[in-house]
Every structure is written in C-alpha cells, then in structure tokens.
Motif scaffolding. Structure first.
Motif, PDB file in Angstrom:
ATOM      1  N   ILE A   5       0.843  -1.205   0.000  1.00  0.00           N
ATOM      2  CA  ILE A   5       0.000   0.000   0.000  1.00  0.00           C
ATOM      3  C   ILE A   5       0.877   1.254   0.000  1.00  0.00           C
ATOM      4  O   ILE A   5       0.649   2.196  -0.764  1.00  0.00           O
ATOM      5  CB  ILE A   5      -0.983  -0.005   1.191  1.00  0.00           C
ATOM      6  CG1 ILE A   5      -2.033  -1.107   0.980  1.00  0.00           C
ATOM      7  CG2 ILE A   5      -1.654   1.348   1.342  1.00  0.00           C
ATOM      8  CD1 ILE A   5      -2.954  -1.309   2.154  1.00  0.00           C
ATOM      9  N   LEU A   6       1.892   1.268   0.861  1.00  0.00           N
ATOM     10  CA  LEU A   6       2.794   2.427   0.901  1.00  0.00           C
ATOM     11  C   LEU A   6       3.556   2.585  -0.417  1.00  0.00           C
ATOM     12  O   LEU A   6       3.743   3.704  -0.906  1.00  0.00           O
ATOM     13  CB  LEU A   6       3.769   2.297   2.069  1.00  0.00           C
ATOM     14  CG  LEU A   6       3.172   2.518   3.455  1.00  0.00           C
ATOM     15  CD1 LEU A   6       4.213   2.237   4.541  1.00  0.00           C
ATOM     16  CD2 LEU A   6       2.640   3.921   3.575  1.00  0.00           C
ATOM     17  N   GLY A   7       3.978   1.471  -0.999  1.00  0.00           N
ATOM     18  CA  GLY A   7       4.651   1.527  -2.302  1.00  0.00           C
ATOM     19  C   GLY A   7       3.728   2.078  -3.380  1.00  0.00           C
ATOM     20  O   GLY A   7       4.125   2.894  -4.216  1.00  0.00           O
ATOM     21  N   GLY A   8       2.465   1.643  -3.365  1.00  0.00           N
ATOM     22  CA  GLY A   8       1.476   2.153  -4.318  1.00  0.00           C
ATOM     23  C   GLY A   8       1.217   3.637  -4.138  1.00  0.00           C
ATOM     24  O   GLY A   8       1.088   4.395  -5.110  1.00  0.00           O
ATOM     25  N   LEU A   9       1.125   4.091  -2.888  1.00  0.00           N
ATOM     26  CA  LEU A   9       0.914   5.518  -2.612  1.00  0.00           C
ATOM     27  C   LEU A   9       2.101   6.363  -3.062  1.00  0.00           C
ATOM     28  O   LEU A   9       1.917   7.446  -3.632  1.00  0.00           O
ATOM     29  CB  LEU A   9       0.646   5.741  -1.121  1.00  0.00           C
ATOM     30  CG  LEU A   9      -0.746   5.376  -0.627  1.00  0.00           C
ATOM     31  CD1 LEU A   9      -0.835   5.521   0.895  1.00  0.00           C
ATOM     32  CD2 LEU A   9      -1.791   6.245  -1.299  1.00  0.00           C
ATOM     33  N   ARG A  10       3.317   5.859  -2.794  1.00  0.00           N
ATOM     34  CA  ARG A  10       4.513   6.595  -3.246  1.00  0.00           C
ATOM     35  C   ARG A  10       4.536   6.711  -4.767  1.00  0.00           C
ATOM     36  O   ARG A  10       4.835   7.764  -5.318  1.00  0.00           O
ATOM     37  CB  ARG A  10       5.783   5.927  -2.740  1.00  0.00           C
ATOM     38  CG  ARG A  10       6.153   6.353  -1.353  1.00  0.00           C
ATOM     39  CD  ARG A  10       7.456   5.755  -0.977  1.00  0.00           C
ATOM     40  NE  ARG A  10       7.133   4.332  -0.776  1.00  0.00           N
ATOM     41  CZ  ARG A  10       7.729   3.507   0.052  1.00  0.00           C
ATOM     42  NH1 ARG A  10       8.760   3.904   0.709  1.00  0.00           N
ATOM     43  NH2 ARG A  10       7.339   2.273   0.197  1.00  0.00           N
ATOM     44  N   PHE A  11       4.211   5.616  -5.444  1.00  0.00           N
ATOM     45  CA  PHE A  11       4.176   5.636  -6.915  1.00  0.00           C
ATOM     46  C   PHE A  11       3.104   6.608  -7.405  1.00  0.00           C
ATOM     47  O   PHE A  11       3.332   7.376  -8.333  1.00  0.00           O
ATOM     48  CB  PHE A  11       3.918   4.222  -7.458  1.00  0.00           C
ATOM     49  CG  PHE A  11       3.901   4.165  -8.954  1.00  0.00           C
ATOM     50  CD1 PHE A  11       5.080   4.249  -9.678  1.00  0.00           C
ATOM     51  CD2 PHE A  11       2.702   4.053  -9.653  1.00  0.00           C
ATOM     52  CE1 PHE A  11       5.073   4.212 -11.055  1.00  0.00           C
ATOM     53  CE2 PHE A  11       2.684   4.017 -11.036  1.00  0.00           C
ATOM     54  CZ  PHE A  11       3.873   4.090 -11.732  1.00  0.00           C
TER      55      PHE A  11
END
Length: 175
Positions: A5-11
């Motif tokens: 989820i955090l990786g998706g938000l950063r992207f």
C-alpha cells in the motif's frame, strides 16, 4: 500488505508530481518559448485592449461589420422540414439585411460543425461588402481591398476564406 500500500501511494504521488506538475510545466514552458501567441489563446488587441481571439468566432451584428457564420449547431437532419425552414428564414433575413435577392453563400446560413468557426468564405465576405461600404459611407473598392488583403487559402481544398475578427479589426482602422 502495508508495504504494498505504501509503495502504491509513493508511486501514485510520484506520478502525480511528474505528470501533473513537471510535464505540464515543461509543455507550457516550451509552448511559451516557441509559440507564445498561440499558447496565450491567439488574442487580438486594439489599443492595448483585447478584442477577441482569432480562433473563436464572435457574434457581430452591427451593419458596418462582417457577420460570421451562425453559431448554433443544429442536430436536425438536412432533410427535416424544420431545418429547411430555418435555412429559408436565415436566407431571407440575410438577403434583406444586405439588400440583395441573389443566392446567399451557404456558409452564411449554415452553422459550423463546432459552432465557433471564426471564418467565412470570400464569397460570403463579398456578399456583405456593399452593405458595409454603404453603412461606412466608403467606396466598395476599399472594402474589397480589405477582403483581398486578408484572405487566406486552405492548402488542401484551395478554398479561400477570411477570418471575420481580423477583417473587422481592419475595418476599424479604415477611418
């Protein structure tokens, strides 16, 4: 799962900044450097006052100016009786306005596909020339000279046309 989820938000944030900010600023900057007039809406000015955009048709109704194409777009079939009535009424009004019984060029009675076409045919301009010359109390040749000096040619079809705003601005400089 938290990591994904955090990786998706950063992207998502990175793409928002790149596509929504950096790309937009880069394209706008290049446009301002290479095509500043067009990037700012192709605005025409007279005495430091904006009189319109040469890309958008304006509604001129004064008898001393060229009139553009009708701006309303009809969804009627060309075979519909309502459409035929509308064209007949427009034709009669234009003939009366210009003091002529000759055939009216089609672009003066039929709306453009977009509803904002800033151009009319040279034939449409010539049809209105006498009315404009009479209302301005000038020789018709002066009006014809303005039409001739401002006509443009479509490279694909060879059709000649004028930009109504450009020619009306030239009429303002006539006096």
């Amino acid at each position: 799962m938290k990591k994904e989820i955090l990786g998706g938000l950063r992207f998502f944030l990175l793409m928002t900044v790149l596509c929504g900010g950096v790309y937009t600023l880069a394209v706008t900057g290049v446009a301002q450097l290479v095509f500043p007039h067009q990037a700012n809406g192709s605005l025409m000015k007279e005495d430091s006052k904006v009189i319109g955009s040469s890309l958008i048709g304006q509604n001129f109704t004064d008898e001393s100016y060229f009139h553009g194409r009708p701006s309303e777009v009809s969804q009627l079939s060309p075979y519909a009786s309502e459409y035929k009535e509308m064209i007949t009424e427009r034709t009669q009004a234009i003939q009366e306005e210009n003091g002529s019984t000759s055939a009216v060029p089609a672009d003066l009675v039929m709306g453009s596909a977009s509803g904002i076409d800033p151009h009319i045919s040279v034939a449409g301009a010539n049809y209105q020339a006498k009315r404009i010359a009479d209302s301005r109390n000038v020789e018709i040749q002066r009006i014809n000279d303005i039409i001739e000096a401002n006509k443009e040619k479509d490279l694909l079809t060879g059709n000649e046309y004028i930009n109504v705003l450009v020619v009306n601005a030239a009429l303002n400089r006539l006096e």
